[in-house]
Design a protein around this motif. Structure first.
Motif, PDB file in Angstrom:
ATOM      1  N   LEU A 305       0.886  -1.115  -0.042  1.00 40.70           N
ATOM      2  CA  LEU A 305      -0.089  -0.070   0.073  1.00 40.70           C
ATOM      3  C   LEU A 305       0.837   1.343  -0.027  1.00 40.70           C
ATOM      4  N   PRO A 319      -6.326   7.419  -6.735  1.00 43.27           N
ATOM      5  CA  PRO A 319      -6.664   6.389  -5.771  1.00 43.27           C
ATOM      6  C   PRO A 319      -7.493   5.336  -6.304  1.00 43.27           C
ATOM      7  N   TYR A 320      -8.332   5.594  -7.194  1.00 42.95           N
ATOM      8  CA  TYR A 320      -9.081   4.386  -7.642  1.00 42.95           C
ATOM      9  C   TYR A 320      -8.135   3.314  -8.395  1.00 42.95           C
ATOM     10  N   ALA A 323      -6.421   1.542  -5.730  1.00 41.03           N
ATOM     11  CA  ALA A 323      -7.132   0.551  -5.070  1.00 41.03           C
ATOM     12  C   ALA A 323      -7.557  -0.654  -6.119  1.00 41.03           C
ATOM     13  N   ASP A 324      -7.622  -0.475  -7.372  1.00 46.80           N
ATOM     14  CA  ASP A 324      -7.786  -1.791  -8.332  1.00 46.80           C
ATOM     15  C   ASP A 324      -6.506  -2.503  -8.299  1.00 46.80           C
ATOM     16  N   LEU A 326      -4.507  -2.866  -5.812  1.00 41.30           N
ATOM     17  CA  LEU A 326      -4.336  -3.441  -4.600  1.00 41.30           C
ATOM     18  C   LEU A 326      -5.192  -4.625  -4.356  1.00 41.30           C
TER      19      LEU A 326
ATOM     20  N   TRP B 137     -14.989   8.362   2.617  1.00 41.46           N
ATOM     21  CA  TRP B 137     -14.705   8.113   1.288  1.00 41.46           C
ATOM     22  C   TRP B 137     -14.856   9.259   0.615  1.00 41.46           C
ATOM     23  N   ILE B 284      -7.089   5.166  -0.503  1.00 49.58           N
ATOM     24  CA  ILE B 284      -6.915   4.110  -1.187  1.00 49.58           C
ATOM     25  C   ILE B 284      -7.637   2.884  -0.688  1.00 49.58           C
ATOM     26  N   GLU B 285      -7.376   2.635   0.559  1.00 55.93           N
ATOM     27  CA  GLU B 285      -7.921   1.416   1.301  1.00 55.93           C
ATOM     28  C   GLU B 285      -9.557   1.608   1.499  1.00 55.93           C
ATOM     29  N   THR B 286     -10.073   3.038   1.705  1.00 56.37           N
ATOM     30  CA  THR B 286     -11.225   3.019   1.807  1.00 56.37           C
ATOM     31  C   THR B 286     -12.032   2.750   0.282  1.00 56.37           C
ATOM     32  N   ILE B 287     -11.606   3.182  -0.807  1.00 58.45           N
ATOM     33  CA  ILE B 287     -12.055   2.947  -1.884  1.00 58.45           C
ATOM     34  C   ILE B 287     -12.138   1.286  -2.281  1.00 58.45           C
ATOM     35  N   ALA B 288     -10.769   0.779  -1.733  1.00 55.07           N
ATOM     36  CA  ALA B 288     -10.683  -0.630  -1.987  1.00 55.07           C
ATOM     37  C   ALA B 288     -11.839  -1.382  -1.392  1.00 55.07           C
TER      38      ALA B 288
END
Lengths: 330, 330
Positions: A305, A319-320, A323-324, A326, B137, B284-288
């Motif tokens: 992360l 961030p999107y 996140a993908d 991840l 978020w 990032i974590e929140t989106i994931a």
């Protein structure tokens, strides 16, 4: 319960032994299991598996309200009434205030002195301590321990600030919101959103000036809230308002009778199952998400992360997309 | 900014067009992008990718405090000072109070009337609205829009209740905690954990009785907190306490100068990068996690969370085993 929190590091009795002692109502065993929850001990997984068949008996009652409305005194009075009815009671006093310093402001033993020597009342304070997942992680597991240990009722008491009381309401079958005259509690109540979470409203310090006005305001705000939010089920529960003077036990019997009436409604309407399903969903999710967080911070993680965050900070990613990446690498 | 929230449903200009208009400082374009954040519009993914290269310029200042300490008035005065220095300012007023009913109590236009007609001040209220992920978020994404739109400073203002101010502190480079004499704010401050999040403390209503006492109490509690928690970096920042009378602008210049001094310290100590990395990690974590939640609730999910919850409720499984199953089937 002056238990040393570090006791679990010495192997003293197996998990099964501890669980069966807790099941017999041994307070020291219960204390140790809850300390394991607080410490995120590795044995928890085994403990929860052993407790699974015994959970679901206890009725969970949440008590929340602003500082100074008399939460401890009210809890004390309510526990007294439950004891008169022969119920075994667990009390979990949750302090959501500090994510950092650890330790509730009030110790277990100074609270609720009326019941300190009663073997059928188990009292415990918990703080969130900045754990991954915080209270959302630890509180349901502590409830699970008290439930499986044979409590008929578990009272979760928390100071009503921000999201904490919404979280507690999510854990409880029945949520009591306490208010008291003065301190502009009326409008504060609306701000804090507590009007949307209460199953029963308690106007404490009812002998003080402004109590009747507070009750009237509350009644119209509850009516308004129900119209606006549409969150309540059709043909649903109309939250009663009970006046109490908790310091002399006045009104506690009525509160307990409203709790019983609400519980009967929960069972009959199917709302109990809905609430408990939601609670368990949240519990599973929190455990899963906490495990994921550990995984993507691990030294052996394929994608870390921190690296993704650095790319976003540099403007090379968003961030999107991060996140993908991840999720693809789980 | 009387923008119709439903505008984005009509295709009117591409995402690229809207982003470039927002980059030029067009308030309507900024408003539309933030509405997309609030509405979780599907175009967000594309928007965030387009904004990525432009993020990271704005200095983020969090302002929090109990109800009644004068947050809006203080924000107003601080924005005035920032404008004198020629800065472009965004203000995000976040209402964490209600997860259900939606809509902040105060509208965008009634707030901060001094700056309502200033094209270089963008003011916006947001409520959490019970979205998946809630404020965690939406707020960072709204910040990202304001940042990329060329704001030099973005002020996030939120009422300091429970975890909300801790969340806001996590988003800000510099966090201001406001207090005011009276209402037992001293001890409340300790309860609410705000002593651990402030980079700068502001004692507002400094002309009132008790202001000096509050400052003294605050000073000793900050010193104590730093000793106990050990959370602050070594050789770190010592939070100053500034006295203000925000309703007549008194002290606002000093507050802004302390904000600047803190920012310089952040840059020099490397703490700015640490804080921003943590912020982006959380984002990032929140989106994931939000994406995962959607996945395990989907009709095509191989394992549905509801089924797992039912097993746990029946005592046939426990939350850990259920969480394992959930993760295995991602």
């Amino acid at each position: 319960m002056g238990l040393d929190r570090r006791d679990h590091r010495k192997p003293r009795g197996s998990v099964d032994e501890l669980v069966s002692r807790a099941r017999e109502g041994n307070a020291r065993a219960v204390a140790r299991l809850i300390s394991w929850v607080e410490d995120e001990a590795p044995q928890l997984r085994e403990v929860m598996a052993a407790l699974a068949p015994y959970a679901g008996h206890a009725q969970i009652v949440g008590i929340t309200g602003s500082p100074g409305v008399g939460k401890s005194t009210s809890t004390n009075a309510i526990v007294g009434e439950l004891r008169k009815a022969g119920k075994r009671v667990g009390v979990l006093a949750v302090d959501p205030s500090s994510p950092f310093s650890g330790g509730a402001l009030l110790g277990d033993r100074v609270r609720m002195q009326d019941h300190a020597l009663d073997a059928d009342v188990y009292i415990r304070s918990m703080a969130s301590r900045g754990h991954l997942g915080g209270l959302a992680w630890s509180t349901p597991q502590a409830l699970r321990v008290l439930d499986a240990a044979g409590c008929d009722v578990v009272v979760i008491e928390t100071v009503g600030v921000g999201q904490s009381e919404v979280e507690i309401a999510g854990l409880a079958d029945t949520t009591l919101v306490l208010l008291a005259p003065g301190a502009g509690d009326g409008i504060q109540a609306a701000k804090a959103g507590i009007l949307e979470i209460g199953d029963i409203y308690v106007v404490n310090k009812a002998d003080r000036e402004g109590a009747d006005q507070l009750r009237r305001d509350l009644r119209s705000m509850i009516a308004l809230g129900q119209t606006v939010s549409g969150e309540r089920p059709e043909g649903g529960w109309k939250p009663p308002i009970v006046k109490t003077e908790a310091h002399r036990g006045e009104g506690a019997a009525e509160v307990v009778s409203e709790i019983d009436r609400h519980f009967a409604w929960l069972v009959e309407s199917g709302e109990l199952e809905r609430r408990r399903t939601r609670r368990v969903r949240d519990e599973i999710e929190t455990i899963a998400v906490t495990a994921l967080r550990r995984r993507w911070d691990g030294v052996h993680a394929r994608v870390e992360l921190d690296d993704l965050a650095a790319e976003v900070l540099a403007g090379d990613s968003d961030p999107y997309t991060a996140a993908d990446t991840l999720l693809e690498n789980l």
